[in-house]
Design a protein around this motif. Sequence first.
Motif, short mmCIF file in Angstrom:
data_model
loop_
_atom_site.label_atom_id
_atom_site.label_comp_id
_atom_site.label_asym_id
_atom_site.label_seq_id
_atom_site.Cartn_x
_atom_site.Cartn_y
_atom_site.Cartn_z
N HIS A 1 9.57 2.86 -2.94
CA HIS A 1 9.21 3.15 -1.55
C HIS A 1 8.31 4.36 -1.46
O HIS A 1 8.59 5.40 -2.07
CB HIS A 1 10.48 3.41 -0.73
N ARG B 1 7.00 -4.42 2.40
CA ARG B 1 7.44 -3.44 1.42
C ARG B 1 7.63 -4.04 0.02
O ARG B 1 7.49 -3.35 -0.99
CB ARG B 1 8.75 -2.80 1.91
N TYR C 1 4.44 -0.32 5.88
CA TYR C 1 3.77 -0.18 4.58
C TYR C 1 2.27 -0.33 4.74
O TYR C 1 1.61 0.59 5.18
CB TYR C 1 4.34 -1.15 3.54
#
Length: 515
Positions: A397, A375, A356
């Motif tokens: 996501h 995340r 991320y």
Amino acid sequence: MLGSRGAVATSQPLATLAGIQMLLAGGNAADAAIAVAIALTVVEPTSNGIGSDAFALVWDGKLHGLNASGRSPQNLPVQTLLEAPKMPQLGWATVTVPGAVSAWRSLSQRWGKLPFERLFEPAIHYAEQGFPVSPEVARAWKRAEQTFLPLTGAEFQPFKAVFFPGGRAPRVGEIWRSPAHAKTLRSIASSQGEAFYQGELADAIAQFAEQTGGFLDHQDFATHQAAWVDPISISYRGVTVWEIPPNTHGIATLIALNILEGFDLSQYPRDSVESFHLQIEAMKLAYVEVDRHVSDPRTMQVAVADLLDKAYASERRHLISQTALTSIRSGFPKGGTVYLAAADEDLMVSFIQSNYEGFGSGILIPDTGIALHNRGNAFSTEAGHPNQVAPSKRPYHTIIPGFLSVGDQPLGAFGVMGGFMQPQGHLQMVVNLVDYGMNPQVALDAPRWRWIANNQVLLEQTVASDVAIALSDRNHQIQLAAEPSAFGRGQMILKSNHVLIAGSESRADGCAIVL
């Protein structure tokens, strides 16, 4: 690059070579993709690691989707997090169960030809013997100093010791190695991934969490499963564009393309104010829906089919005028990443994995090389939002593999990494290919834009000045970005008449190799 036996395209030459080695050893595209993904945890640690999440699209005569993202800890202190205006960026509260290892295992079990252990050999070699840090990775590593070096908590010290030896980032050409990373990869390989979810590595993660105020425990890891999902798609001027369904935001690309389909972009030059303006405005309208509605599918309040409805796209299209939209609402009721592509004569794989935000949470499990992603930072703390933080829940996501087909035939795999740039990069790749007839390499290298918020837009410095001025005249707040990484880094492998055509763009260190 052109070939017919196989192709691999990644952001790191050493990782590309790992995939090619698998093809030359008799493996297929799935073997190559897994070996690349594992190698990238070593040679591009600024973007991904063993503690990443992952997604994949695989064509074997039809398209299959794999969602290997993990859920939040069952013991996450939700009430405390909801009292904050937003989720933290670093630390244990941002860590969900890493799913990348489960993706490697799932792909190997379903399609792999080579032994699972064989796929780890290049990565283990790079981790033990070391490798020279490449230019773009070194730049990202250097930028990370300002985020991670000031951290003083006990949970961050193993991470700093491994990635910033001597108190600084490795420089271009310096040899960096991680023997503990190699040891962990051997454990994962020999146990078919079980060590990570129900064995010694799960024990180490749970123990370090308990010692340093973390929330993950053995049960969180033992219950993790990668999920096979049905990809979602729309037709754009005769080409079917495929994405992974929510909890990813790949749907943003599809919504934007549905809106764009009502405009004839080909009547305008590719690098023109008209073409850029329409793409940017369509992307804004798509993102407002995604921001409002995308979450773990179990908590979404609007159906994917409704978001992709062509009639709804037509309705939203009428909001686009000659000037930039500055305030948009959803039309429905409220309710650091690496990409790679691999192909052979039978399989095509579109794969993505990520920590991320750059290196991730700043937490590394001692003596393992496992850097955990952050995340959970993408959860919302807004009361009643579908993506509101909760225990045992998959967050929104940003990482998305893409795929294209025409009729019942595959056109190919593509992806653009870079957080919220990813759907925008996908949109621009599709427009470059379909509306402007570019080949993969030219499509990847073409100048890009990036919408930020409201009417704020970043342009690459390679965008012509007259286009930038004309966009400003249309009320876009334009900034030129000197950093190429702001616009993502992509790869693509297409197939035409049994010929593989591969590209890897110049914004990264990588390359494509075709056999």
